[in-house]
Design an enzyme around this catalytic site. Structure first.
Site, PDB file in Angstrom:
ATOM      1  N   GLY A 264     -80.936  32.669 101.427  1.00  0.00           N
ATOM      2  CA  GLY A 264     -81.736  32.650 101.897  1.00  0.00           C
ATOM      3  C   GLY A 264     -81.409  31.405 103.179  1.00  0.00           C
ATOM      4  O   GLY A 264     -82.338  32.158 104.328  1.00  0.00           O
ATOM      5  N   ASP A 310     -62.392  34.798 101.262  1.00  0.00           N
ATOM      6  CA  ASP A 310     -62.396  33.208 100.744  1.00  0.00           C
ATOM      7  C   ASP A 310     -62.736  32.020 102.798  1.00  0.00           C
ATOM      8  O   ASP A 310     -61.463  32.593 103.099  1.00  0.00           O
ATOM      9  CB  ASP A 310     -61.479  32.319 100.800  1.00  0.00           C
ATOM     10  CG  ASP A 310     -61.245  31.213  99.606  1.00  0.00           C
ATOM     11  OD1 ASP A 310     -62.067  30.475 101.157  1.00  0.00           O
ATOM     12  OD2 ASP A 310     -60.613  30.659  99.261  1.00  0.00           O
ATOM     13  N   CYS A 382     -75.900  20.516  98.886  1.00  0.00           N
ATOM     14  CA  CYS A 382     -77.361  20.722  97.831  1.00  0.00           C
ATOM     15  C   CYS A 382     -76.465  19.097  96.648  1.00  0.00           C
ATOM     16  O   CYS A 382     -77.584  19.226  95.786  1.00  0.00           O
ATOM     17  CB  CYS A 382     -77.709  21.538  96.857  1.00  0.00           C
ATOM     18  SG  CYS A 382     -76.286  22.426  96.185  1.00  0.00           S
TER      19      CYS A 382
END
Length: 445
Positions: A264, A310, A382
């Site tokens: 996104g 990673d 988040c």
């Protein structure tokens, strides 16, 4: 081949068990179950409501059930009772007799006569005697914990970090159903054109009051729209969209997105570059890299490349000081997305938070060497935890004197939320989006 059929409550019970046993994410399992059992239309809506509702209110439901359970019951029986009680207490449209009938039939199918009798007896006793009052709990933090189904340690932590009032508002906001939002691909269309197109499809759309290129769906799943299929929109939370603003993107720049799946933010960055420069996306898992590239293709974005690796080892692939902007949307506890993933609050612990901060600092340190002088590094999560957010960026700055805070760019509607000019903590109660943290720092020239 025809799909196996299950009724909504049977599927819900199975889903609740899978979440509990395997610590699987409810949002991923839900979509899997809807497909697996061919659940459609209003039934899919009911499955979502009773599954998420039961998970969201689990502690409260257990408090209500406690006086009616004289002995320990098997986990599946407890989940059946929670599921049934959730419908009795929180849903208006389903009559109690239908809830009781379904519960007893499910108990007969899964167990034996004794269990179905016990389930029937408990639910009828609730009808007769009523529920215990939350007012019986004297301690305000314990009462808030039980009333909003958040673990006591988490409520205490938020109250300590932000005050009781903010903690209470956050806990209550986490019980609300999330509103689906989407980002309009401004390279190909406008908000007005997409809103009109979706309206013709039967969606009820509202422009976002927070992010200029965003819309909210008040009716309908945007992932099933023609606008989505044609690459005119991306499903993304409004809070998450603010990270691309924070990068202060200029045409022709080369930008690294360190923890990118499902893409996104990567695609939002590419849209803001307007066909110039490039975006390099990294993620640990190969299948997620495919997801990022598929999203870019659907949106018609050609200047996106992605690698499975990673981020803590990114220096082994890329030259030192080769990016103008770097986004580290770091792994975190996820306490900002409890509306969408209610099961997180029951499985994460304080130990997880401490461990995650070390991962965040490792990624930031690796990214620091890849950023050009005068380049901007944006750190986001988040979550709403102070240690993972402000704590992480303050620790990083203390150990990296070549970096300094940089004025945070955000949509105009969020200017008043910015703290210390370079950090933004969004709470789920602020405008209905996810809880989210964003900070902006600059590498000294």
């Amino acid at each position: 081949m025809s799909k196996e059929k299950k009724n909504v409550r049977e599927a819900a019970l199975e889903l609740l068990e899978a979440v509990e046993k395997n610590q699987s994410y409810s949002n991923l399992l839900l979509n899997h179950f809807i497909e697996k059992y061919g659940i459609r239309g209003p039934d899919a809506g009911l499955l979502t409501e009773i599954t998420y509702g039961t998970l969201q209110r689990k502690q409260t439901l257990d408090f209500f059930l406690a006086p009616f359970l004289q002995k320990k019951v098997e986990p599946w029986v407890r989940n059946l009772l929670r599921l049934s009680l959730y419908q009795m207490v929180y849903l208006d449209k389903i009559p109690d007799r239908a809830i009781l009938f379904e519960a007893v039939e499910l108990a007969k199918k899964r167990g034996h006569r004794g269990i179905s009798g016990m389930v029937n007896g408990v639910l009828r006793s609730v009808q007769r005697r009523g529920l215990p009052s939350l007012k019986e709990i004297q301690d305000p933090l314990e009462r808030l914990s039980v009333a909003t189904s958040h673990p006591r340690w988490l409520v205490e932590r938020w109250a300590e970090q932000y005050g009781y009032k903010t903690a209470k508002e956050m806990c209550e906001a986490n019980l609300a159903a999330p509103v689906q939002t989407a980002r309009v691909n401004m390279n190909r269309t406008t908000v007005e054109e997409v809103a009109k197109m979706l309206g013709q499809e039967g969606f009820k759309i509202q422009p976002s009051p927070v992010v200029p290129e965003a819309i909210r769906s008040l009716k309908g799943n945007l992932a099933r729209s023609a606008a989505f299929r044609e690459g005119l929109i991306t499903i993304q939370d409004e809070s998450s969209m603010c990270t691309a603003y924070a990068l202060d993107i200029q045409k022709g720049q080369h930008i690294l997105d360190c923890c990118a799946a499902p893409g996104g933010k990567t695609t939002h960055i590419a849209e803001k570059l307007q066909g110039t420069g490039s975006v390099t996306a990294l993620d640990l898992h190969e299948h997620k890299i495919k997801l990022i590239l598929d999203n870019a293709k659907r949106l018609g974005l050609s200047r996106v490349e992605a690698f499975a690796m990673d981020s803590r080892k990114a220096g082994s692939r890329f030259a030192k000081e080769s990016f103008d902007r770097i986004l580290v949307d770091a792994p975190c506890s996820g306490f900002g997305v409890l509306k969408r993933k209610p099961d997180i609050k029951y499985v994460k612990s304080l130990k997880d938070i401490h461990a995650l901060q070390q991962v965040q600092l490792s990624i930031l340190s690796e990214a620091a060497g890849l950023l050009k002088p005068n380049g901007i590094l944006v750190f986001s999560t988040c979550t709403v935890d102070h240690e993972e957010n402000a704590g992480t960026i303050e620790t990083f700055l203390a150990h990296h004197p070549d970096f300094e805070p940089c004025a945070l760019q955000v949509p105009e509607a969020l200017h008043s939320y910015v703290a210390d000019y370079y950090r933004l903590q969004i709470f789920p109660q602020d405008f209905g989006g996810d809880g989210f943290f964003i900070s902006s720092i600059r590498k000294k020239a």
